[in-house]
Every structure is written in C-alpha cells, then in structure tokens.
Design a protein around this motif. Sequence first.
Motif, PDB file in Angstrom:
ATOM      1  N   ASN A  12      30.554 -17.529  -3.886  1.00  0.00           N
ATOM      2  CA  ASN A  12      31.871 -17.978  -4.337  1.00  0.00           C
ATOM      3  C   ASN A  12      32.400 -19.190  -3.565  1.00  0.00           C
ATOM      4  OD1 ASN A  12      33.822 -16.993  -6.473  1.00  0.00           O
ATOM      5  ND2 ASN A  12      35.170 -17.449  -4.748  1.00  0.00           N
ATOM      6  N   PRO A  13      32.245 -19.278  -2.233  1.00  0.00           N
ATOM      7  CA  PRO A  13      32.732 -20.489  -1.564  1.00  0.00           C
ATOM      8  C   PRO A  13      32.081 -21.770  -2.102  1.00  0.00           C
ATOM      9  CG  PRO A  13      32.344 -18.777   0.043  1.00  0.00           C
ATOM     10  CD  PRO A  13      31.797 -18.269  -1.260  1.00  0.00           C
ATOM     11  N   PHE A  14      30.794 -21.712  -2.392  1.00  0.00           N
ATOM     12  CA  PHE A  14      30.101 -22.883  -2.936  1.00  0.00           C
ATOM     13  C   PHE A  14      30.579 -23.199  -4.352  1.00  0.00           C
ATOM     14  CE2 PHE A  14      27.151 -20.942   0.119  1.00  0.00           C
ATOM     15  CZ  PHE A  14      27.053 -21.990   1.014  1.00  0.00           C
ATOM     16  N   ASP A  15      30.830 -22.155  -5.128  1.00  0.00           N
ATOM     17  CA  ASP A  15      31.323 -22.338  -6.489  1.00  0.00           C
ATOM     18  C   ASP A  15      32.726 -22.924  -6.478  1.00  0.00           C
ATOM     19  OD1 ASP A  15      30.791 -21.996  -9.323  1.00  0.00           O
ATOM     20  OD2 ASP A  15      32.372 -20.468  -9.280  1.00  0.00           O
ATOM     21  N   MET A  16      33.569 -22.475  -5.555  1.00  0.00           N
ATOM     22  CA  MET A  16      34.924 -22.997  -5.449  1.00  0.00           C
ATOM     23  C   MET A  16      34.896 -24.475  -5.068  1.00  0.00           C
ATOM     24  SD  MET A  16      37.749 -23.911  -3.445  1.00  0.00           S
ATOM     25  CE  MET A  16      36.989 -23.688  -1.879  1.00  0.00           C
ATOM     26  N   VAL A  17      34.033 -24.850  -4.119  1.00  0.00           N
ATOM     27  CA  VAL A  17      33.902 -26.247  -3.714  1.00  0.00           C
ATOM     28  C   VAL A  17      33.385 -27.078  -4.888  1.00  0.00           C
ATOM     29  CG1 VAL A  17      32.608 -27.832  -2.231  1.00  0.00           C
ATOM     30  CG2 VAL A  17      33.652 -25.783  -1.264  1.00  0.00           C
ATOM     31  N   SER A  26      39.340 -34.497  -7.539  1.00  0.00           N
ATOM     32  CA  SER A  26      38.098 -34.706  -6.776  1.00  0.00           C
ATOM     33  C   SER A  26      38.151 -35.949  -5.897  1.00  0.00           C
ATOM     34  CB  SER A  26      36.906 -34.777  -7.714  1.00  0.00           C
ATOM     35  OG  SER A  26      37.040 -35.880  -8.588  1.00  0.00           O
ATOM     36  N   HIS A  27      39.009 -36.887  -6.222  1.00  0.00           N
ATOM     37  CA  HIS A  27      39.109 -38.115  -5.427  1.00  0.00           C
ATOM     38  C   HIS A  27      39.622 -37.843  -4.007  1.00  0.00           C
ATOM     39  CE1 HIS A  27      43.157 -37.614  -7.109  1.00  0.00           C
ATOM     40  NE2 HIS A  27      43.578 -38.249  -6.019  1.00  0.00           N
ATOM     41  N   ARG A  28      40.194 -36.678  -3.773  1.00  0.00           N
ATOM     42  CA  ARG A  28      40.706 -36.323  -2.449  1.00  0.00           C
ATOM     43  C   ARG A  28      39.594 -35.988  -1.455  1.00  0.00           C
ATOM     44  NH1 ARG A  28      45.090 -31.846  -3.895  1.00  0.00           N
ATOM     45  NH2 ARG A  28      43.993 -30.936  -2.136  1.00  0.00           N
ATOM     46  N   TYR A  29      38.377 -35.769  -1.965  1.00  0.00           N
ATOM     47  CA  TYR A  29      37.277 -35.324  -1.110  1.00  0.00           C
ATOM     48  C   TYR A  29      36.157 -36.358  -1.109  1.00  0.00           C
ATOM     49  CZ  TYR A  29      39.838 -31.078  -2.259  1.00  0.00           C
ATOM     50  OH  TYR A  29      40.826 -30.154  -2.464  1.00  0.00           O
ATOM     51  N   ASN A  30      35.556 -36.550   0.068  1.00  0.00           N
ATOM     52  CA  ASN A  30      34.460 -37.516   0.196  1.00  0.00           C
ATOM     53  C   ASN A  30      33.098 -36.883  -0.058  1.00  0.00           C
ATOM     54  OD1 ASN A  30      36.229 -39.592   0.946  1.00  0.00           O
ATOM     55  ND2 ASN A  30      36.255 -38.853   3.051  1.00  0.00           N
ATOM     56  N   SER A  31      32.982 -35.590   0.231  1.00  0.00           N
ATOM     57  CA  SER A  31      31.709 -34.892   0.059  1.00  0.00           C
ATOM     58  C   SER A  31      31.983 -33.402  -0.037  1.00  0.00           C
ATOM     59  CB  SER A  31      30.790 -35.173   1.256  1.00  0.00           C
ATOM     60  OG  SER A  31      31.350 -34.602   2.438  1.00  0.00           O
ATOM     61  N   MET A  32      30.919 -32.643  -0.257  1.00  0.00           N
ATOM     62  CA  MET A  32      31.068 -31.190  -0.306  1.00  0.00           C
ATOM     63  C   MET A  32      31.574 -30.645   1.026  1.00  0.00           C
ATOM     64  SD  MET A  32      27.925 -29.476  -2.419  1.00  0.00           S
ATOM     65  CE  MET A  32      28.242 -27.900  -1.677  1.00  0.00           C
ATOM     66  N   LEU A  33      30.999 -31.133   2.104  1.00  0.00           N
ATOM     67  CA  LEU A  33      31.420 -30.662   3.429  1.00  0.00           C
ATOM     68  C   LEU A  33      32.865 -31.040   3.727  1.00  0.00           C
ATOM     69  CD1 LEU A  33      28.220 -31.289   5.554  1.00  0.00           C
ATOM     70  CD2 LEU A  33      29.131 -29.121   4.739  1.00  0.00           C
ATOM     71  N   CYS A  35      35.207 -31.425   1.478  1.00  0.00           N
ATOM     72  CA  CYS A  35      36.002 -30.522   0.650  1.00  0.00           C
ATOM     73  C   CYS A  35      36.110 -29.142   1.306  1.00  0.00           C
ATOM     74  CB  CYS A  35      35.386 -30.408  -0.738  1.00  0.00           C
ATOM     75  SG  CYS A  35      36.269 -29.308  -1.857  1.00  0.00           S
ATOM     76  N   LEU A  36      34.996 -28.629   1.756  1.00  0.00           N
ATOM     77  CA  LEU A  36      34.973 -27.325   2.417  1.00  0.00           C
ATOM     78  C   LEU A  36      35.881 -27.311   3.639  1.00  0.00           C
ATOM     79  CD1 LEU A  36      33.428 -24.555   2.297  1.00  0.00           C
ATOM     80  CD2 LEU A  36      31.844 -25.552   3.930  1.00  0.00           C
ATOM     81  N   LYS A  37      35.788 -28.350   4.447  1.00  0.00           N
ATOM     82  CA  LYS A  37      36.591 -28.450   5.665  1.00  0.00           C
ATOM     83  C   LYS A  37      38.078 -28.573   5.344  1.00  0.00           C
ATOM     84  CE  LYS A  37      37.025 -32.124   8.488  1.00  0.00           C
ATOM     85  NZ  LYS A  37      36.599 -33.238   9.333  1.00  0.00           N
ATOM     86  N   LYS A  38      38.428 -29.436   4.392  1.00  0.00           N
ATOM     87  CA  LYS A  38      39.839 -29.638   4.055  1.00  0.00           C
ATOM     88  C   LYS A  38      40.463 -28.388   3.454  1.00  0.00           C
ATOM     89  CE  LYS A  38      39.872 -34.636   3.537  1.00  0.00           C
ATOM     90  NZ  LYS A  38      39.949 -35.773   2.610  1.00  0.00           N
TER      91      LYS A  38
END
Length: 83
Positions: A12-17, A26-33, A35-38
């Motif tokens: 689920n965490p990966f699916d949410m990301v 999506s423009h708020r995030y630079n990468s998956m990591l 996004c996960l961190k933010k």
Amino acid sequence: MCSGCFSTLCNNPFDMVKTRMQGLESHRYNSMLDCLKKVAMNEGVLTLWSGTLARMSRVVPGQGVIFMSYEKISGIISNMVEK
C-alpha cells in the motif's frame, strides 16, 4: 485471504506514492523517494497506509476467487488424467 491482507499491507505505501505521482499534484514531487519523504514528514507516516481498507475490500475477495478456481480446476484436471 491472509496473503491478500499481507500483500496489501506491504504494497500500500508504494501504491499510495504511485497514485500521488500520477495525480494532478504530481508536480510537487521530484521523485518517488521525494514523494515518500514529503508525505511521511508533512502528513504523517500512517498516511502511507491510507486507502488500505478499500484496497483490501477488493483484493481479499479476489484472492478467494483465485484460490477457489485453482482448487476446482485442479480437481477437474486430476479427474481427466485418471481416466
């Protein structure tokens, strides 16, 4: 059914990301990591499991159908081979 619950909880965490990265924000995030961190820092770690109940309500019955189908098909094939 346990496997459906376990896989949902682990994935689920990966699916949410993934959902966040595909969304309108999506423009708020630079990468998956990133996004996960933010998400973890700004919204809390438990946010990574948001939507788990809805996903389980879809996955668990699906796992039951797969298991039931496997058992039925295995029985049919066993009977065909024995003849």
